[in-house]
Design an enzyme around this catalytic site. Structure first.
Site, PDB file in Angstrom:
ATOM      1  CB  SER A  88      -8.812  18.443  17.397  1.00 25.97           C
ATOM      2  OG  SER A  88      -9.531  17.566  16.561  1.00 25.97           O
ATOM      3  CB  THR A 190      -3.726  13.992  16.157  1.00 24.17           C
ATOM      4  OG1 THR A 190      -3.133  14.925  17.026  1.00 24.17           O
ATOM      5  CG2 THR A 190      -2.891  13.809  14.911  1.00 24.17           C
ATOM      6  CB  THR A 208      -2.722  17.666  15.366  1.00 21.86           C
ATOM      7  OG1 THR A 208      -3.554  17.878  16.503  1.00 21.86           O
ATOM      8  CG2 THR A 208      -1.311  18.067  15.726  1.00 21.86           C
ATOM      9  NE  ARG A 218       2.139  20.511  23.033  1.00 19.52           N
ATOM     10  CZ  ARG A 218       1.409  19.571  22.442  1.00 19.52           C
ATOM     11  NH1 ARG A 218       0.882  19.782  21.257  1.00 19.52           N
ATOM     12  NH2 ARG A 218       1.202  18.418  23.034  1.00 19.52           N
ATOM     13  CB  THR A 241      -4.386  10.508  18.738  1.00 19.28           C
ATOM     14  OG1 THR A 241      -5.126  11.682  19.077  1.00 19.28           O
ATOM     15  CG2 THR A 241      -5.105   9.296  19.287  1.00 19.28           C
ATOM     16  N   GLY A 242      -3.298  11.874  21.327  1.00 20.60           N
ATOM     17  CA  GLY A 242      -3.254  12.049  22.773  1.00 20.60           C
ATOM     18  C   GLY A 242      -2.145  12.987  23.179  1.00 20.60           C
TER      19      GLY A 242
HETATM   20  N1  ASP Z   1      -0.955  14.486  19.866  1.00 20.06           N
HETATM   21  C1  ASP Z   1      -1.477  15.813  19.691  1.00 20.06           C
HETATM   22  C2  ASP Z   1      -0.570  16.776  20.370  1.00 20.06           C
HETATM   23  O1  ASP Z   1      -0.122  16.520  21.474  1.00 20.06           O
HETATM   24  C3  ASP Z   1      -2.857  16.009  20.174  1.00 20.06           C
HETATM   25  C4  ASP Z   1      -3.814  14.843  20.109  1.00 20.06           C
HETATM   26  O2  ASP Z   1      -3.685  13.978  19.290  1.00 20.06           O
HETATM   27  O3  ASP Z   1      -4.737  14.755  20.933  1.00 20.06           O
HETATM   28  O4  ASP Z   1      -0.354  17.848  19.848  1.00 20.06           O
END
Ligand code: ASP
Length: 340
Positions: A88, A190, A208, A218, A241-242
């Site tokens: 990731s 991330t 990330t 994107r 994160t997310g």
């Molecule tokens: N926040 C990151 C993104 O949307 C991914 C993650 O942290 O899960 O690219």
């Protein structure tokens, strides 16, 4: 991931954490002059997910040899960027739906200097490029080809970041996906790191490869100052994160810091922003897959993590208890049971 996490817990109990405490207690014992004393002149380092544990250790060792907090962040999260088993972040990260690994990162220091890269390809350490933008340019953010050209002209190497394992997974995804970008919460974590240093100054960074199988081009929240990361050196720092889209829509990390400014604790602040994100998205068709998590630390060294769904954890390193993993509190389970 769970095996790694068990190992981490054992390692912390079995000695790594204890030796960490000794290392930095002795390193900072002579620092008495700073007017900021509420973290006892000891650093607090907080990073997202299991991979944050090793990153924290590395960042601390850098601080201990006199590196600045942003140098420590680059080295700490750089471990994850270079690790091909980490799917990731950086090298080995899952690609977009065209099979291209595209990277986002940003970094911010206590004077609100920022550097950021988005949609960067074929450069293993986007966080180091972000730092170079911070130190060497009048800009905050470079993107795509421009970011890559900047990196190459500063000695970074062009490398293939798509490992055979990630390529294989992408090919499997292509077979069953009908080429639809999905909200998939399993495959993108991330690393965000926040440091309150021995002088009581705040810094942060995040890096990330973003959402797996995303549309080409994107960009998520992680390179966006105010969304994936924000800090105000008078108040506190926060990172996310997310699902980046949800964090961008709510200016997530900036909001966490603003709530701390209004007097809320790091936990209350993270919780309130997660609540807002939930309320904005609860009628969306993707709510069942939505995950967001925040970490935050304030000027006193108080810290917290909070997520929408269960399963988010973070690594926290402080003087009191060494380096360890914490499971964050959360609003709801994956079967939509509200817990908090
Ligand atoms: N926040 C990151 C993104 O949307 C991914 C993650 O942290 O899960 O690219």
């Amino acid at each position: 991931m769970s095996n790694r996490r068990n190992f981490i817990k054992k390692a912390t109990l079995g000695g790594i954490g204890v030796s960490t405490i000794k290392t930095w207690s002795s390193a900072f014992v002579s620092v008495q002059t700073s007017k900021f004393v509420s973290n006892n002149n000891k650093p607090v380092i907080i990073s997202t997910w299991d991979h944050g544990f090793e990153a924290n250790e590395k960042a601390l060792s850098e601080l201990n040899i006199g590196k600045t907090a942003i140098e420590a962040i680059v080295s700490g999260v750089g471990i994850c960027e270079a690790d091909p088993s980490n799917r990731s972040v950086g090298y080995g990260g899952f690609p977009d739906r065209e099979g291209k690994v595209t990277l986002d990162a940003c970094i911010m220091d206590h004077n609100s200097n920022c550097g950021s890269v988005s949609f960067l390809q074929e450069i293993k350490h986007p966080i180091a490029v972000a730092k170079k933008i911070l130190t060497d340019t009048p800009h905050v953010m470079l993107s795509g080809k421009g970011a890559q050209d900047f990196a190459l002209s500063n000695g970074f190497l062009k490398e293939n970041l798509l490992t055979p394992e990630s390529k294989q997974d992408w090919k499997k995804w292509l077979i069953k996906s009908k080429y639809k970008p999905v909200i998939n919460m399993e495959n993108h974590d991330t690393i965000s790191m926040l440091i309150l240093d021995k002088n009581g100054n705040l810094s942060g960074g995040c890096t990330t490869s973003g959402a797996a199988w995303k549309m080409h081009g994107r960009v998520g929240d992680s390179p966006i100052i105010g969304a994936g990361l924000f800090l105000d050196n008078d108040i506190g720092a926060a990172a996310a994160t997310g699902l980046g889209e949800a964090v961008i829509r709510t200016a997530g990390s900036a909001m966490v810091v603003e709530l701390m400014r209004q007097g809320k604790s790091p936990l209350e602040s993270c919780k309130e922003v997660v609540e807002r994100i939930y309320n904005k998205h609860k009628n969306s068709k993707d709510i069942d897959y939505l995950q967001v998590g925040f970490i935050a630390v304030n000027k006193n060294g108080n810290h917290a993590g909070y997520s929408l769904r269960s399963g988010f954890n973070y690594a926290i390193l402080d003087d009191e208890n060494g380096n360890r993993m914490e499971d964050s509190q959360f609003k709801m389970s994956w079967n939509n049971q509200i817990t908090n």
